[in-house]
Design an enzyme around this catalytic site. Sequence first.
Site, PDB file in Angstrom:
ATOM      1  N   SER A 170      -0.123  -0.893   0.013  1.00  0.00           N
ATOM      2  CA  SER A 170      -0.440  -1.412   1.648  1.00  0.00           C
ATOM      3  C   SER A 170       0.246  -2.105   2.239  1.00  0.00           C
ATOM      4  CB  SER A 170      -0.475  -3.256   0.322  1.00  0.00           C
ATOM      5  OG  SER A 170       1.112  -3.745   0.313  1.00  0.00           O
ATOM      6  N   LYS A 171      -0.453  -2.914   3.174  1.00  0.00           N
ATOM      7  CA  LYS A 171       0.223  -3.081   4.405  1.00  0.00           C
ATOM      8  C   LYS A 171       1.934  -3.038   4.258  1.00  0.00           C
ATOM      9  CE  LYS A 171      -2.613  -4.283   7.817  1.00  0.00           C
ATOM     10  NZ  LYS A 171      -3.497  -3.779   7.454  1.00  0.00           N
ATOM     11  N   ARG A 172       2.992  -4.234   3.435  1.00  0.00           N
ATOM     12  CA  ARG A 172       4.129  -3.557   4.088  1.00  0.00           C
ATOM     13  C   ARG A 172       5.120  -2.210   3.270  1.00  0.00           C
ATOM     14  NH1 ARG A 172       5.696  -4.539  -2.371  1.00  0.00           N
ATOM     15  NH2 ARG A 172       3.519  -4.545  -3.399  1.00  0.00           N
TER      16      ARG A 172
ATOM     17  N   GLY B  33       4.061   0.175   4.487  1.00  0.00           N
ATOM     18  CA  GLY B  33       4.240   1.183   5.529  1.00  0.00           C
ATOM     19  C   GLY B  33       2.689   0.984   6.366  1.00  0.00           C
TER      20      GLY B  33
END
Length: 480
Positions: A250-252, A254
């Site tokens: 997911s986004k976190r 990277g």
Amino acid sequence: MSDKPNSTATRPIVTRFAPSPTGALHIGGARTALFNWLYARHTGGKFLLRIEDTDRERSKPEHVAAILDSLKWLELDWDGEPLFQFARADRHRAVAGELLARGHAYKCYLTPDDLAAMRARAEAEKRPYVVESPWRDADPATAPAGTKPSLRLKTPRSGETVVADQVQGRVVIPNKDLDDMIILRSDGAPTYNFAVVVDDHDMAVTNVIRGVDHLTNTARQTQVYHAMDWPLPAFAHIPLVHGADGAKLSKRHGAQGTDEYRAMGYLPAALRNYLSRLGWSHGDDEIFSTAQAVAWFDVADVGKSPARFDFVKLGDLNGHYIRASSDAELMAHIRAFLPHAEGGALLSASFAAAGWDKLAAALPGLKERAKTLPELVDGARFIIAQRPLALDDKALKLIDADAKLAIRNLSALFDDSPAWDAPSLEAIVRGYAEAHGQKLGKVAQPLRAALTGRSVSPPVFDVMVALGKTEALARLGDQA
RNA sequence: GCUCCCUUCGUCUAUCGGUUAGGACACCAGAUUUUCAAUUUGGUAAGACGGGUUCGACUCCCGUAGGGAGCGCCA
């Protein structure tokens, strides 16, 4: 009930990649596309593209463009024109009608509200939510007036549906856990699980390679194949790619979008190599060409367990590909990359002003030291630095009184040098250091600081050559 | 909750009943070196746990634990 991939083995292989254009090409999707592409190329078959744009709310033309762009960037070429699923709705409805006529489907007058209530009840009673429509066997004459029915597939209530998967093995799903799937919504729009089957059949897809998240869908889709008496393609459900912590990417973690990997300065060949090794391997081979991957790849060799995405390893691989690139290739990569980088337009202009040839000249020294394109560009900043150079702290410390003297003396020697190439310049500095009883580093470091403004750079003599005599001597003069 | 799947060094993986469990990244140490890299030599590090089956299990079976996916008139 047969689970054999009916005669598909004798047909030429056809794989497909079917993204929905609701966002950028997910990096996991890129790997799915890669596996499909590799398998098609390996078998000499076809690799088709289908855009699943039946979600009219979320599907956007710009996402289609972005996905195709990412695929092209990855150099995963597809055969023929992409097929747009929404455009085939009439065909889907026609097949649904056939199913209805043949008694394999029925009109269901359950409303969304009815279903919501049923689901709520199931959850409250901690029962699995399986719809058992009363309309499955009801007399159509009793249909309520005014409500538009959806069309459901009439599937076996007992027994089991088997998915003979090339990766997952033989997966058995009890039919009681599979309810009668909706194939046509009450507004007449075909549903995904239904449209996919019709399209895969019409496109003569022989091998469906997709993420395991579709495994249960496959059981449902299998029932459509059976109802239509269509040959089943071979299925291969590949494991998903997770983030470093084992959770879904997911986004976190990277980056999810393939375009982001491009902006981070990874080379397509490196990304392809890295992605192909996630869940698949060929003995101990780590770095291999795309041609080798094509020659070696087989879905049967894909493992079942999910892999974690490791940026460090990707970086190492990317470094290998940067080093292995010829200067001309690398130059092309850099110039193609810059527009996708942050502040890239400004950098492009600066390099153009300083002369692209200077960057080209510095490339051999630069590419040894970069894992990504931005790192390489950062290492090349000395080329576009404006005089007088702003030295960083470490560089500043290198230029003491002794260093200034050495720079002055050496500048005169450089100026007198008949040749301006690395061996000649090195000979001058070595001679000077020896004459003064100093180590080469003692003399070379101040030069580096004056020339680049940093304590770290490619070899100083290469730097001087890349800069050219006039600029190099001017920079030295600034610090003397 | 229900269904299905997974589990070898920190990470990606090899092994397909008999290996000192191999490789790569990362990490540590040495060599090389004008800096940093690159290169090179060596090193640390793994079969989740518990039962079976077998002469012999990482490999086969069962269970436990942990993890993942799916359970829409989304795709």
